[in-house]
Design a protein around this motif. Structure first.
Motif, short mmCIF file in Angstrom:
data_model
loop_
_atom_site.label_atom_id
_atom_site.label_comp_id
_atom_site.label_asym_id
_atom_site.label_seq_id
_atom_site.Cartn_x
_atom_site.Cartn_y
_atom_site.Cartn_z
N ALA A 219 0.83 -1.21 0.00
CA ALA A 219 0.00 0.00 0.00
C ALA A 219 0.86 1.25 0.00
N ALA A 220 2.01 1.18 0.66
CA ALA A 220 2.90 2.35 0.73
C ALA A 220 3.52 2.69 -0.61
N THR A 221 3.51 1.72 -1.56
CA THR A 221 4.06 2.01 -2.89
C THR A 221 3.07 2.73 -3.79
N ALA A 222 1.82 2.83 -3.33
CA ALA A 222 0.81 3.49 -4.15
C ALA A 222 1.23 4.93 -4.43
N GLU A 223 1.12 5.32 -5.66
CA GLU A 223 1.58 6.64 -6.08
C GLU A 223 0.52 7.70 -5.84
N TRP A 245 5.63 13.85 -17.13
CA TRP A 245 4.61 13.34 -16.21
C TRP A 245 3.77 12.28 -16.92
N ARG A 246 3.43 11.24 -16.18
CA ARG A 246 2.49 10.24 -16.72
C ARG A 246 1.08 10.80 -16.53
N ALA A 247 0.35 10.88 -17.63
CA ALA A 247 -0.97 11.52 -17.60
C ALA A 247 -2.03 10.56 -18.12
N GLU A 248 -3.15 10.49 -17.40
CA GLU A 248 -4.27 9.65 -17.81
C GLU A 248 -5.50 10.55 -17.93
N ASP A 252 -12.95 15.85 -17.76
CA ASP A 252 -12.50 16.99 -18.56
C ASP A 252 -11.02 17.31 -18.34
N GLY A 253 -10.36 16.53 -17.48
CA GLY A 253 -8.98 16.86 -17.13
C GLY A 253 -8.02 15.72 -17.34
N LEU A 254 -6.88 15.84 -16.67
CA LEU A 254 -5.86 14.81 -16.69
C LEU A 254 -5.52 14.40 -15.26
N LEU A 255 -5.31 13.10 -15.06
CA LEU A 255 -4.83 12.59 -13.78
C LEU A 255 -3.33 12.40 -13.93
N LEU A 256 -2.57 13.18 -13.20
CA LEU A 256 -1.11 13.14 -13.28
C LEU A 256 -0.58 12.27 -12.15
N ARG A 257 0.18 11.23 -12.50
CA ARG A 257 0.71 10.30 -11.51
C ARG A 257 2.11 10.72 -11.06
N GLY A 258 2.35 10.57 -9.75
CA GLY A 258 3.66 10.89 -9.20
C GLY A 258 3.94 12.37 -9.13
N VAL A 259 2.90 13.18 -9.21
CA VAL A 259 3.03 14.64 -9.19
C VAL A 259 2.12 15.19 -8.10
N THR A 260 2.64 15.99 -7.21
CA THR A 260 1.81 16.58 -6.16
C THR A 260 1.01 17.74 -6.73
N ALA A 261 -0.05 18.10 -6.02
CA ALA A 261 -0.87 19.24 -6.44
C ALA A 261 -0.04 20.52 -6.46
N THR A 280 -5.88 16.49 -5.13
CA THR A 280 -5.03 15.33 -4.85
C THR A 280 -5.85 14.05 -4.93
N ARG A 281 -5.30 13.05 -5.60
CA ARG A 281 -5.93 11.74 -5.70
C ARG A 281 -4.94 10.68 -5.26
N GLY A 282 -5.40 9.76 -4.41
CA GLY A 282 -4.56 8.63 -4.04
C GLY A 282 -4.73 7.49 -5.04
#
Length: 301
Positions: A219-223, A245-248, A252-261, A280-282
């Motif tokens: 769980a701690a590895t979750a980005e 940045w990895r973007a999904e 209407d937007g993008l979910l950016l992984r490994g990037v803080t708000a 912020t999304r976990g």
């Protein structure tokens, strides 16, 4: 119940012609905990379990139950109970199926009925297996594994075919086994099926180990992720690409992984990109599992 055996997979490789189903795999399963053996379909889980139980021979490496291979124990089925792709004669009753195994593990007919009651199948003991549902067959497979009251159980995809109530029941049973000091190894291709059951996880993909830890450490590895909605999504996409940045896409937007708000907001401000939402999304455990087992881009192409 005495402490269960330690199960060891040590540098195991299994080759089928040109296909390497398992590739230099090593991990250990300790007694007193429930270990989840996780990976996508076709990742080598069942092949590994078959080698552990002496049903297939490794091309290289070895598998051990405590200090020796499974088949070298005097009564191996009394030491490790297993349910791997269970096959049943459709014309036999559930009770008759267990009675056919009873002499091999040295138990009585009374034990056969006792274990059917344990898995909630007592009322169906005299019904032919051909009339069982998939969930009932899963319970009968578990009854077969538990026939000798073994100190270790190895179960391959035991939640398949179980309804939600059955999954909760299975979870409680396996947790109780671990609390008694038994060794419990359960495979699944879906983390969400077992995440409330297991203490430790071994994750494989393409026959190789990709992660082994406690469930908490997984769980701690979750980005962390950041949802960004901008007035100009195309500019936001170009910024994400420029920053690596990895973007999904999400809504209407993008979910950016490994990037803080904070990082995303500062970069958008510097680039003059008007933002409409920044949140912020976990990453949940299932997403972390899928990320670990995803094909590399070069292989997926």
């Amino acid at each position: 119940m005495s402490t269960g055996p330690t199960l060891t997979i040590q540098g195991v490789t299994k080759q089928f012609g040109q296909v390497r189903a398992v590739d230099d795999l090593s991990f250990t399963v300790r007694p007193g905990v429930v270990t989840g053996f996780l990976g996508p379909n076709g990742s080598g889980k069942t092949t590994t379990l078959r080698m552990l139980l002496g049903l297939a021979q490794p091309t290289a490496g070895r598998t051990l139950v405590d200090d020796r291979p499974y088949v070298e124990h005097p009564r191996p089925a009394r030491l490790v109970g297993s349910s791997l792709e269970p096959g049943f004669h459709p014309g036999r009753t559930g009770l008759a199926h267990l009675e056919s195994y009873a002499p091999q593990v040295g138990v009585s007919r009374a034990r056969c009925r006792e274990v059917l009651d344990l898995v909630g199948m007592g009322a169906y003991a005299d019904r032919r297996v051909g009339a069982y549902s998939m969930g009932m067959k899963q319970r009968l497979g578990l009854a077969t594994a538990l026939l000798a009251d073994p100190p270790a159980v190895v179960l391959d995809e035991p939640a398949n075919g179980l309804d939600p109530e059955g999954i909760v029941w299975m979870r409680g049973l396996l947790r109780r086994f671990a609390a008694e000091g038994r060794t419990v190894l359960v495979s699944s291709h879906v983390l969400s099926e077992v995440q409330h059951t297991v203490d430790e996880v071994v994750v494989i993909a393409r026959g190789r180990l990709v992660h082994a830890s406690s469930l908490a450490d997984l769980a701690a590895t979750a980005e962390a992720g950041t949802l960004v909605v901008a007035a100009d999504r195309a500019r936001l996409s170009r910024l994400a690409a420029d920053r690596g940045w990895r973007a999904e896409p999400e809504g209407d937007g993008l979910l950016l992984r490994g990037v803080t708000a904070a990082e995303a907001g500062a970069a958008c401000f510097a680039a003059g990109i008007e933002l409409h939402q920044l949140a912020t999304r976990g990453e949940d455990l299932e997403a972390a599992f899928l990320r670990l087992t995803a094909l590399p881009e070069a292989e997926a192409a």
